[in-house]
Design an enzyme around this catalytic site. Structure first.
Site, PDB file in Angstrom:
ATOM      1  CD  GLU A   1      -2.264   1.931  -3.433  1.00 42.78           C
ATOM      2  OE1 GLU A   1      -3.414   2.126  -3.839  1.00 42.78           O
ATOM      3  OE2 GLU A   1      -1.868   2.289  -2.311  1.00 42.78           O
TER       4      GLU A   1
ATOM      5  CG  ASP B   1      -1.897   1.057   1.294  1.00 37.63           C
ATOM      6  OD1 ASP B   1      -2.750   1.073   0.397  1.00 37.63           O
ATOM      7  OD2 ASP B   1      -1.860   1.904   2.216  1.00 37.63           O
TER       8      ASP B   1
END
Ligand code: CA
Length: 639
Positions: free
Chosen positions: A352, A321
């Site tokens: 990400e 994340d």
């Protein structure tokens, strides 16, 4: 006080922080260099009650505090009382592998005792030619009554261990197995803070708010009170996925904690977080705090945690994340350590490649952002927002369309997406398409269905209605990213038109809005079959599965045939270029609303996918000169 010198003085590279409990011996080790005194307290219960024992720990080198018992304390709970500047603060152990209900006390665990039957022999299924990832939330999977999962297991790890639950049509594991995806990516299942584990089942959260990084979340266990149950049931879930031919990816959130007042902070105040020059916490995560990746013990902590899940729980990959808040150096280190222990590329790694805002990085480190793709290891992938937005439109501007839903001027972007942006067209350049994760929807933002309804039926959107143009656009969106080079990723339910009724941020919405509605797999069976066909077909096309640096050279004769119509050829010979079933592919994307007439090139062509079906194989009668590519559809021909 906390600077490079601090790191040099106190850096501890041992792998034994936390508790080691084996046979007749239990050793506690905590890292707390600023502490004047550390007291270890043991409890019989996870919550309430007085400590049954308390011991002042011994100070060792490098800020380590240690205490050893000549007995096995498996199943006991514990915490620490840390004295800094004369003030005692209670904390659980950030290195703990077990915890109480809601995680406020740690638990001593002899890990071997938590293995379900046969876990020692559990291995991941063999790697396939393509990585096709299915993004799933544990509660979403089985919360719907139509899942057929018995109530005590609904929304739990245990639901993954059942087959044939519905009786009428495949749901849950039976369905997942039939889909053909290779990896199941599970939203966070480390212990997180936003759901009360002692509360009722109507609570819901995605779980991006870590409390105990190395312990499974308790609300997915059938019993959150007994700290051993969550460990065993989490392992059972992974074992069941493996048995059914699926690899498991864990969504990990090492960029922030639920609250700044975390166990890490209580152990070593000020060390684990980034601060602005004025002393305030940096907030590049938009969650109130950023973990200070780039510091020695932060990096050791994160890398150690990843290795722990891979080793102890047999996790096959990790999705980071807000990876852009971590460093290139740390990500590359994790890649190296996973390769060294498990074999090169055996564990998947992607994240990400962005962050919510700037964050003051440690001097000498580079953020793991998309623009630094060239410094990231080739075995670290990232979500391609460029591909996503070119296909369906921007995620934040709801009315903005992409190629499949009425967007204009997207033709050349789409053709760049096909090579995973290896031939330019984006603001970055990947080392190879192995770094690219192609997708059009994930848990964040609108579901694909909702985005398509909003763009194609602006102003009169009815998310529950069956719109034929939305269905066609959904199929074309899938057709496009399934024919782009790179790895593939889909949100669970994308293949049956999953809707959240226009809610674009359902992180704490009710479970009924978030859950997979299994009846929809029947209602939209045609769409499910289309995805199933694309998955089956993709695995047979080496020209698209190729992850080598020269893969982009297989894509040739890219052509903008007209407004919203593009085509290209693929050299589809096997990896040794020896031939194969279809040596050449011709692919057309028609994003317009009208049919496009294709003049068939020379040769014996077969239709492998069209508007109606994917993964088929129909010969085209000799002498036929033209083929109609319907509006909002793709055509894939093989020769
Ligand atoms: Ca929790």
């Amino acid at each position: 006080m906390i600077d490079k010198d601090f790191d040099e003085k106190y850096r501890y590279d041992g792998k034994d922080l936390g508790v080691c409990c084996q046979q007749g011996r239990t050793v506690f080790k905590a890292w707390s260099p600023l502490a004047e005194r550390v007291e270890l307290r043991l409890y019989k219960e996870g919550t309430g009650g007085e400590a049954c024992r308390a011991e002042e720990m011994h100070r060792k080198e490098k800020g380590i505090w240690e205490w050893e018992f000549p007995e096995n304390l498996h199943g006991m709970y514990y915490d620490y009382l840390v004295r800094i500047d004369g003030k005692d603060t209670r904390t659980a152990d950030p290195y703990a592998v077990g915890c109480s209900c809601n995680g406020s006390r740690s638990m001593v665990v002899e890990l071997g005792k938590t293995d379900p039957e046969g876990f020692g022999e559990d291995t991941a299924p063999a790697m396939e030619g393509e990585q096709i990832i299915y993004e799933l939330h544990i509660k979403d999977f089985s919360y719907d009554k139509d899942s057929g999962v018995p109530e005590p297991y609904r929304g739990k790890y245990k639901a993954f261990t059942l087959m044939g639950t519905n009786g009428k049509y495949p749901t849950c594991m039976e369905y997942l197995k039939s889909l053909g995806v290779t990896h199941v990516h599970l939203l966070p299942f480390f212990d997180y803070g936003s759901v009360d584990e002692a509360g009722d089942e109507s609570q819901y959260n995605w779980g991006y708010d870590p409390v105990n990084f190395n312990v499974p979340e308790g609300s997915y266990a059938t019993d959150a009170e007994d700290g051993l149950v969550r460990i065993r049931e989490c392992k059972e879930m992974i074992q069941a996925l493996h048995k059914n031919g699926l690899r498991v990816i864990m969504d990990v959130v090492y960029n922030h904690t639920y609250r700044e007042d975390s166990w890490l902070q209580r152990m070593v105040p000020g060390y684990y977080y980034r601060y602005q020059a004025d002393g305030s916490l940096s907030d590049g995560s938009a969650c109130g705090n950023d973990i200070a990746a780039g510091r020695a013990m932060v990096d050791n902590y994160i890398a150690g945690s990843v290795m722990y899940w891979a080793r102890e729980y047999h996790v096959d990959g990790f999705r980071f994340d807000l990876m852009g808040l971590l460093t290139v150096e740390l990500m590359n280190r994790i890649r190296r350590e996973l390769n060294a222990e498990f074999g090169e590329g055996e564990k998947m790694l992607y994240g990400e490649p962005w962050r919510a805002d700037d964050s003051p990085m440690e001097r000498g480190t580079q953020a793991a952002l998309k623009e630094n793709a060239g410094s990231l290891d080739n075995g670290i992938g990232f979500f391609s927002d460029d591909t996503r937005d070119a296909i369906k439109g921007h995620v934040f501007y709801e009315e903005e369309p992409g190629f499949v839903n009425g967007g204009r001027g997207m033709e050349s972007l789409i053709l760049h997406a096909v090579t995973g942006w290896r031939d330019g067209g984006a603001s970055f350049r990947p080392r190879s398409c192995a770094q690219i994760i192609n997708y059009v929807s994930a848990h964040d933002n609108f579901t694909l269905w909702d985005k398509l309804v909003l763009t194609l039926h602006n102003g009169e959107s009815d998310f529950t209605r069956r719109y034929e143009d939305v269905l066609a656009a959904n199929k074309l969106a899938a057709f496009i990213y399934f024919t782009c080079q790179g790895s593939l990723f889909m949100q669970a339910g994308e293949e049956f038109g999953r809707t959240k009724l226009g809610e674009d941020n359902s992180y704490c919405s009710r479970p009924e809005l978030n859950m997979l509605k299994w009846g929809r797999t029947v209602e939209y069976a045609e769409l499910v079959d289309y995805y199933r066909g694309l998955i089956r077909l993709r695995k047979k096309l080496p020209g698209l599965c190729d992850k080598s640096r020269s893969a982009a050279a297989r894509i040739r004769e890219k052509n903008i045939c007209g407004e919203r119509v593009v085509s290209f050829w693929v050299d589809n010979r096997d990896f040794d270029h020896s031939g194969g079933k279809w040596e050449e592919l011709l692919i057309i994307y028609n994003g317009s609303f009208e049919g496009y007439t294709l003049e068939l090139p020379e040769g014996q062509w077969e239709i492998l996918a069209d508007a109606r079906e994917a993964g088929c194989c129909w010969g085209i009668p000799g002498g036929q000169k033209e083929l109609l590519v319907k509006g909002q559809s793709g055509l894939l021909l093989g020769k």
